[in-house]
Motif scaffolding. Structure first.
Motif, PDB file in Angstrom:
ATOM      1  N   LEU A  17       0.709  -1.182  -0.027  1.00  0.00           N
ATOM      2  CA  LEU A  17       0.028   0.010  -0.084  1.00  0.00           C
ATOM      3  C   LEU A  17       1.010   1.453   0.069  1.00  0.00           C
ATOM      4  O   LEU A  17       0.570   2.204  -0.615  1.00  0.00           O
ATOM      5  CB  LEU A  17      -1.022  -0.047   1.223  1.00  0.00           C
ATOM      6  CG  LEU A  17      -2.118  -0.984   1.229  1.00  0.00           C
ATOM      7  CD1 LEU A  17      -2.722  -0.824   2.407  1.00  0.00           C
ATOM      8  CD2 LEU A  17      -3.111  -0.554   0.069  1.00  0.00           C
ATOM      9  N   GLY A  18       1.813   1.289   0.713  1.00  0.00           N
ATOM     10  CA  GLY A  18       2.923   2.159   0.635  1.00  0.00           C
ATOM     11  C   GLY A  18       3.637   2.427  -0.882  1.00  0.00           C
ATOM     12  O   GLY A  18       3.677   3.704  -0.969  1.00  0.00           O
ATOM     13  N   PHE A  19       3.880   1.421  -1.430  1.00  0.00           N
ATOM     14  CA  PHE A  19       4.495   1.693  -2.645  1.00  0.00           C
ATOM     15  C   PHE A  19       3.266   2.238  -3.682  1.00  0.00           C
ATOM     16  O   PHE A  19       3.450   2.898  -4.648  1.00  0.00           O
ATOM     17  CB  PHE A  19       4.783   0.194  -3.568  1.00  0.00           C
ATOM     18  CG  PHE A  19       6.312  -0.170  -2.940  1.00  0.00           C
ATOM     19  CD1 PHE A  19       7.085   0.803  -3.054  1.00  0.00           C
ATOM     20  CD2 PHE A  19       6.518  -1.451  -2.166  1.00  0.00           C
ATOM     21  CE1 PHE A  19       8.533   0.617  -2.530  1.00  0.00           C
ATOM     22  CE2 PHE A  19       7.687  -1.466  -1.903  1.00  0.00           C
ATOM     23  CZ  PHE A  19       8.778  -0.945  -1.711  1.00  0.00           C
ATOM     24  N   PHE A  20       1.879   1.815  -3.324  1.00  0.00           N
ATOM     25  CA  PHE A  20       0.920   2.046  -4.275  1.00  0.00           C
ATOM     26  C   PHE A  20       0.703   3.439  -4.156  1.00  0.00           C
ATOM     27  O   PHE A  20       0.265   4.387  -5.145  1.00  0.00           O
ATOM     28  CB  PHE A  20      -0.321   1.458  -4.055  1.00  0.00           C
ATOM     29  CG  PHE A  20      -1.525   1.937  -4.877  1.00  0.00           C
ATOM     30  CD1 PHE A  20      -1.757   1.407  -6.269  1.00  0.00           C
ATOM     31  CD2 PHE A  20      -2.625   2.705  -4.123  1.00  0.00           C
ATOM     32  CE1 PHE A  20      -2.691   1.725  -6.757  1.00  0.00           C
ATOM     33  CE2 PHE A  20      -3.658   2.770  -5.012  1.00  0.00           C
ATOM     34  CZ  PHE A  20      -3.730   2.473  -6.595  1.00  0.00           C
ATOM     35  N   GLY A  21       0.733   4.066  -2.694  1.00  0.00           N
ATOM     36  CA  GLY A  21       0.455   5.422  -2.452  1.00  0.00           C
ATOM     37  C   GLY A  21       1.666   6.207  -3.102  1.00  0.00           C
ATOM     38  O   GLY A  21       1.343   7.480  -3.749  1.00  0.00           O
ATOM     39  N   VAL A  22       2.842   5.869  -3.271  1.00  0.00           N
ATOM     40  CA  VAL A  22       3.924   6.672  -3.810  1.00  0.00           C
ATOM     41  C   VAL A  22       3.636   6.600  -5.400  1.00  0.00           C
ATOM     42  O   VAL A  22       3.947   7.744  -5.960  1.00  0.00           O
ATOM     43  CB  VAL A  22       5.357   6.082  -3.459  1.00  0.00           C
ATOM     44  CG1 VAL A  22       6.439   6.620  -4.377  1.00  0.00           C
ATOM     45  CG2 VAL A  22       5.666   6.216  -2.095  1.00  0.00           C
TER      46      VAL A  22
END
Length: 106
Positions: A17-22
């Motif tokens: 989810l962090g990668f998706f946000g970035v």
């Protein structure tokens, strides 16, 4: 065994989810940059169009003067062209000077 899977799955999901946000933030920045680029390109093309129109008008005036010289009889062509060259400013023919040249040729 099932509790161990949950323990490993939760952190992996958090990282994903962090990668998706970035990734989505990056896509938004790219979209904004593309929009700004299109705006600047449109403004630049309008300026170029205005410059081209000015150049076309200047060239049309020059062609009119040359047509007038060629179609008039009894004049020495080379002398007339040199006279116009001497009167022309370095930056091009201004509309008032072109009108004066046209009046003299009539």
């Amino acid at each position: 065994m099932e509790s161990e899977m949950i323990i490993f799955t939760i952190p992996i999901l958090g990282i994903l989810l962090g990668f998706f946000g970035v990734w989505t933030a990056h896509k938004q920045k790219l979209a904004k940059l593309e929009l700004e680029t299109r705006k600047h390109a449109a403004a630049g093309s309008n300026e170029m169009t205005a410059q081209h129109l000015g150049l076309i008008r200047e060239l049309q005036q020059r062609v009119q003067v040359l047509e007038r010289i060629v179609t008039e009889g009894g004049y020495d062509l080379a002398t007339r062209i040199e006279a116009l060259r001497d009167e022309r400013p370095a930056g091009g023919i201004a509309s008032r000077q072109a009108d004066k040249s046209l009046e003299r040729l009539r």
